[in-house]
Structures are given as structure tokens and as C-alpha cells.
Design an enzyme around this catalytic site. Structure first.
Site, short mmCIF file in Angstrom:
data_model
loop_
_atom_site.label_atom_id
_atom_site.label_comp_id
_atom_site.label_asym_id
_atom_site.label_seq_id
_atom_site.Cartn_x
_atom_site.Cartn_y
_atom_site.Cartn_z
N SER A 1 0.82 -1.21 0.00
CA SER A 1 0.00 0.00 0.00
C SER A 1 0.85 1.26 0.00
CB SER A 1 -0.94 0.01 1.21
OG SER A 1 -0.20 0.01 2.42
N HIS A 2 2.16 1.11 0.20
CA HIS A 2 3.06 2.25 0.18
C HIS A 2 4.23 2.05 -0.78
CE1 HIS A 2 0.84 2.94 3.91
NE2 HIS A 2 1.10 4.20 3.73
N GLU B 1 -4.58 0.61 2.52
CA GLU B 1 -5.16 -0.73 2.43
C GLU B 1 -6.60 -0.66 1.91
OE1 GLU B 1 -3.59 -3.50 2.79
OE2 GLU B 1 -1.72 -2.54 3.42
#
Length: 235
Positions: free
Chosen positions: A52-53, A193
Site C-alpha cells: 500500500s506504500h 489498504e
């Protein structure tokens, strides 16, 4: 070099991914030194499973640079205002570059006084927080950090976003082992997320977010729309 597996998955080495990301940052108006820092950060998140990053964030990085929301050429202004206090003005640049610019002063302050506080202002942070604190733990220090964000979190049972996901992270050295590192949002589910679930068309767990009274499903819209994540601290 990109390797294509029989499953259809593409694999790229960390070095090649970092080089590709650096080129993207530079081509979109980021200073080479800043591009090095962001490319390392983003590639590390992807490598370590913080998807997610990882590269998922690249469109956001590029959009923020193209729109002028972030100044990719900004040079941080670092000042040691006291024995243990360092202030960094990121000048509308990325927080990671600001922290890197203050790294030596932070470490010197810890050696001199046993503690250091680094306050970064006028910055943007689109990544995970663990890459900010883990290097200090690898050097034998304890570190903790926090970031505030835009309002997209509601109180439990609410409808209006009031808080940011406001993540916090800390890292501590462990004898004869890798550091203990914790990185979490202060909402039930991290913003990134939720966005990954939206892109995959997957429902989020029950109780994750607030929705209008007429909305009965738990499938986040692809644009995140007016949907908000519930706050972890349920009052």
C-alpha cells in the site's frame, strides 16, 4: 531486467526497480538527491511487502509533482534550535528529504544529550513511516515518529470525517537480531489498504468504514469518494 514467470507475474530486481523509480521522479521535476531518497523508500516498501506504500503510490507522487502540490526541487532548511531540538522546514517538499537533511544533527544531538526531537513542517509524506525510524534502530537508537493527515476518519458510528489516519511508528534495537519496528495507522484500517481493496474490487471488513444510511454494502468505491475509515480509538 524484468523476469516473466510462468504464473504471469513479473519480477524485477531491487536495483532495477529503484533505478526505474528514480528516473520517474527526476523526469517529473524532482531533484536528483530527493529522487534517490524517494526511490529507495518506495522500492523498499515494495520489496518488504508494504504494497500500500510501494509502487501503488507512484501515480500519487507524479500527480502531486505535476500539479505543483509538492515542490520536488525544495531544499530543506534545517536549524538546531536547542541542544536536543531540530526544526526542519521542508519548504513544501517531501518529508523524507527533510529528515535526511537533518539526520546528522539528530544523531549528534542524541550523542550530546541522550535525546533528539526533530519537528518537520511544510512537508508532504506519502509513504510508510517505518523507513524513517528503522535506520536509527539499526544504529542502536530508539525512535518514534508520527504524521498528521487530511480528514478522512470518522469516530465510531459517525458519518463525518474529522481526523486523519494519523499514523505512528517506532523502532527499537534488539540484541543479536533485527530491530523491532511497528508502523500503524490510528484508524481501523489504513487508508492505503482501503484503496488497495477498492482497486481489487474487494469488500473491506465489516466495521471498517462509515457510510451513508442508504449504503448497505462494504465495498469501497474506486475513488474512495465520501467513504471514511473509522477511528481506532472508539469513544
Amino acid at each position: 531486467m524484468i523476469e516473466k514467470k510462468e504464473t504471469g507475474d513479473a519480477r524485477i530486481s531491487f536495483h532495477d526497480l529503484k533505478s526505474l523509480l528514480r528516473a520517474i521522479f527526476v523526469n517529473n521535476g524532482t531533484a536528483p538527491e530527493t529522487a534517490d531518497i524517494l526511490a529507495e523508500n518506495c522500492a523498499a516498501c515494495e520489496r518488504d511487502g508494504a504494497f500500500s506504500h510501494g509502487i501503488f503510490r507512484m501515480p500519487g507522487y507524479v500527480d502531486s509533482l505535476k500539479s505543483g502540490w509538492v515542490d520536488g526541487l525544495a531544499i530543506p532548511d534545517v536549524t538546531r534550535l536547542g541542544p536536543s531540538f531540530i526544526r526542519i522546514d521542508a519548504r513544501n517538499g517531501f518529508a523524507q528529504r527533510a529528515l535526511a537533511a537533518a539526520d546528522l544533527l539528530v544523531r549528534n544531538a542524541v550523542r550530546d544529550t541522550g535525546i533528539a526531537v526533530a519537528a518537520i513542517r511544510n512537508s508532504h509524506h506519502f509513504s510508510a513511516l517505518w523507513p524513517d525510524v528503522e535506520p536509527f534502530a539499526l544504529s542502536g537508537y530508539m525512535a518514534i515518529t508520527a504524521v498528521n493527515g487530511l480528514a478522512n476518519v470518522v469516530l465510531h458510528g459517525g458519518q463525518q470525517a474529522v481526523f486523519g489516519t494519523n499514523p505512528i511508528a517506532f523502532a527499537a534495537p534488539v540484541e543479536n537480531a533485527l530491530p523491532l519496528v511497528v508502523d500503524q495507522a490510528t484508524s481501523v484500517m489504513a487508508n492505503g489498504e482501503v484503496r488497495l481493496h477498492a482497486l481489487a474490487g474487494k469488500p473491506v471488513p465489516d466495521g471498517t468504514g462509515g457510510r451513508s444510511p442508504r449504503q448497505t454494502h462494504h465495498r469501497p468505491p474506486r475513488d474512495f469518494g465520501g467513504r471514511s475509515v473509522e477511528h481506532l480509538w472508539r469513544l
